[in-house]
Structures are given as C-alpha cells and as structure tokens.
Write a protein that holds these residues in place. Structure first.
Motif, short mmCIF file in Angstrom:
data_model
loop_
_atom_site.label_atom_id
_atom_site.label_comp_id
_atom_site.label_asym_id
_atom_site.label_seq_id
_atom_site.Cartn_x
_atom_site.Cartn_y
_atom_site.Cartn_z
N GLN A 93 32.68 39.22 45.04
CA GLN A 93 31.70 39.36 43.96
C GLN A 93 32.36 39.22 42.60
N VAL A 94 33.50 39.87 42.43
CA VAL A 94 34.18 39.87 41.14
C VAL A 94 34.78 38.50 40.82
N LEU A 95 35.26 37.80 41.84
CA LEU A 95 35.96 36.53 41.62
C LEU A 95 35.03 35.32 41.70
N HIS A 96 33.76 35.55 42.02
CA HIS A 96 32.81 34.44 42.13
C HIS A 96 32.49 33.85 40.75
N GLY A 97 32.56 32.54 40.66
CA GLY A 97 32.14 31.87 39.44
C GLY A 97 33.06 32.02 38.25
N LEU A 98 34.34 32.27 38.49
CA LEU A 98 35.27 32.38 37.36
C LEU A 98 35.34 31.06 36.60
N PRO A 99 35.43 31.13 35.27
CA PRO A 99 35.44 29.90 34.48
C PRO A 99 36.82 29.24 34.41
N TRP A 131 41.29 32.21 36.93
CA TRP A 131 42.24 33.32 36.86
C TRP A 131 42.77 33.73 38.22
N ASP A 132 41.94 33.66 39.26
CA ASP A 132 42.37 34.12 40.58
C ASP A 132 43.48 33.26 41.16
N THR A 133 43.65 32.04 40.66
CA THR A 133 44.70 31.16 41.18
C THR A 133 46.05 31.42 40.50
N TRP A 134 46.08 32.32 39.53
CA TRP A 134 47.32 32.59 38.81
C TRP A 134 48.27 33.47 39.60
N PHE A 135 47.78 34.09 40.66
CA PHE A 135 48.55 35.11 41.37
C PHE A 135 48.55 34.82 42.87
N PRO A 136 49.54 35.37 43.60
CA PRO A 136 49.48 35.28 45.06
C PRO A 136 48.24 36.01 45.59
N ASP A 137 47.68 35.51 46.68
CA ASP A 137 46.45 36.09 47.22
C ASP A 137 46.59 37.57 47.51
N ASP A 138 47.76 37.98 48.01
CA ASP A 138 47.91 39.38 48.41
C ASP A 138 47.91 40.32 47.21
N SER A 139 48.29 39.83 46.02
CA SER A 139 48.32 40.72 44.85
C SER A 139 46.90 41.09 44.43
N LEU A 140 45.96 40.16 44.51
CA LEU A 140 44.57 40.47 44.19
C LEU A 140 43.95 41.35 45.26
N ALA A 141 44.35 41.15 46.51
CA ALA A 141 43.86 42.01 47.58
C ALA A 141 44.33 43.44 47.40
N ASP A 142 45.50 43.62 46.83
CA ASP A 142 46.00 44.96 46.56
C ASP A 142 45.17 45.66 45.49
N VAL A 143 44.77 44.89 44.47
CA VAL A 143 44.00 45.47 43.37
C VAL A 143 42.53 45.65 43.76
N LEU A 144 42.00 44.69 44.51
CA LEU A 144 40.60 44.72 44.97
C LEU A 144 40.58 44.68 46.49
N PRO A 145 40.86 45.78 47.14
CA PRO A 145 41.01 45.76 48.60
C PRO A 145 39.73 45.49 49.37
N ASP A 146 38.57 45.82 48.81
CA ASP A 146 37.31 45.58 49.50
C ASP A 146 36.96 44.10 49.41
N PRO A 147 36.89 43.38 50.54
CA PRO A 147 36.69 41.92 50.48
C PRO A 147 35.35 41.52 49.85
N ASP A 148 34.29 42.27 50.11
CA ASP A 148 33.00 41.95 49.52
C ASP A 148 33.03 42.12 48.00
N GLN A 149 33.66 43.20 47.57
CA GLN A 149 33.79 43.45 46.13
C GLN A 149 34.66 42.38 45.49
N ARG A 150 35.72 41.99 46.18
CA ARG A 150 36.61 40.96 45.65
C ARG A 150 35.88 39.64 45.49
#
Length: 230
Positions: free
Chosen positions: A151-157, A130-149
């Motif tokens: 954690q949330v994006l680790h191991g996506l199926p 799912w994380d590859t569906w969007f530009p990198d900056d759009s996910l950074a806007d939604v999940l600005p904390d890099p550690d949290q980002r």
C-alpha cells in the motif's frame, strides 16, 4: 472564540499520501481536523515549490490555527508552506525530515558524494522510484507487513530532475514567527535533530524507524501531540 486548529500533513515528494493513512486515522479518532496534501499530481508543475505552497494554502481555511507536519524530503518545503498558510498561530513540525536550505536546491544541498550518487541515478531526467534505491530486505525490515508495504509503495513517483534542481526561496514572516518543532523517529536523523536543536527548534525523539508513522502511528501521534503542548 478561536477556530479549531488544522493539522496539515505533507508527505515526502519521493513517497505518496499513503504515508499518512495510519496516522491520519489516529488523529481523526482523537478528534483532530486533518488535511493531507497529495504531491504526486504537482511534480510536473513549472515550479514544484510554488505548486506545493498553493495547494497547502488551499487546504487550510484562512486564519485557522495550523500545525504543518512534513516528513523526510518534505522538510525543505515547510518554510514556503508556512508563509503560504500564513496563520497567526502556526506550528511547523519536521518529522524525521531534512532541514530547510533556502537559496539552494535539493541537489546542491547534498554532500558532493551524495549529489554524485543522485545524479548517476537519474535516467532521462528522472529519478527512479524511491523503493528501488535500497535492497528489498531493508524495506521489509522497516515495513514488515507485506500488505502495508504494498500500500505504501504503490504508485511512487519518478521525480523530474527539475524538482531536485529547483532553488528554494528565502522564507518570509510567517515562517519566522512560527514555532519550530523537530520529531526524530530514527537513528539516521539524530545529527539532523541536533542541528535543529542548535537552531532553537523544540526537539522530541522516538526510538523507532523512518516510517514509524506507518508502523507505530499511536506512538507517533503521542509524540506529536506532546510536542505541541505549550
């Protein structure tokens, strides 16, 4: 004496159970009994829908009052989960989620241009994470904390196309007798929230983003608990 209710959290098949870590901590601290499904290990099942429903039923004690909460693409599976849980006291909560589409598949429920886009993305019968569906900056806007980002994006199926093409069944008695609630977190889901209201769902809104249960869990918990009031 009525048993203590359980809140059952169901993440989108495109994400992981880490979606719920922050909100679960809030609910735990508030004294709620919480169960969280992990759908990643079910995606290779012959029927993803059936496997999800069986896992949900095994996660909740029979007859216990239950609140089923589904986020995003978990929404269409909530009727089947409601029937599998089968509690006499049941609330089904759609959190910035797609509405049910019984009798058709995820793929066939999409507008033609969106369905074509999804089909083009599938490589060797699988969707990219799912994380590859969007530009990198759009996910950074939604999940600005890099550690949290991370954690949330680790191991996506990478979902098998059979999950996307599986036709979902007609809901049964427990779904129809449950209370239906829609929690809109982002502007993108305002049209869906309006459709839910037209179907008779109780609708509540928060001016935030699609992953607000991660970035603003206290606000989302307050929204959820207020919506569950009689």
């Amino acid at each position: 004496m009525l048993a203590e209710p359980t809140i059952l959290l169901v993440h989108s098949p495109l994400l992981t159970s880490a979606t719920w870590d922050a909100l679960r901590s809030q609910l735990d601290a508030a004294g709620w009994r919480v169960a969280v499904l992990d759908l990643r290990r079910l995606v290779e099942a012959p029927s993803f829908h059936a496997a999800v429903c069986a896992e949900a039923a095994a996660s909740v004690a029979p007859g216990v009052p239950t609140v089923v909460v589904g986020h995003s693409r978990a929404g269409p599976y909530l009727p089947g989960i409601a029937d599998a849980v089968g509690s006499d006291r049941l609330d089904v909560v759609f959190m910035d989620a797609r509405l049910p589409h019984p009798g058709t598949s995820w793929f066939r429920s999409l507008p033609p241009e969106r369905a074509a886009w999804l089909r083009e993305m599938a490589l060797s019968g699988r969707l990219p994470t799912w994380d590859t569906w969007f530009p990198d900056d759009s996910l950074a806007d939604v999940l600005p904390d890099p550690d949290q980002r991370r954690q949330v994006l680790h191991g996506l199926p990478e979902l098998s196309w059979k999950v996307v093409s599986e036709v979902l069944p007609t809901p049964g008695k427990a779904w129809h007798s449950a209370r239906h609630i829609y929690l809109q977190l982002s502007a993108a889901y305002q049209p869906t929230a309006k459709q839910a209201e037209e179907r008779g769902y109780r609708v509540r809104s928060l001016d935030s983003n699609h992953l607000a249960m991660i970035t603003q869990p206290a606000l989302v918990m307050d929204l959820l608990l207020s919506a569950l009031q009689p």
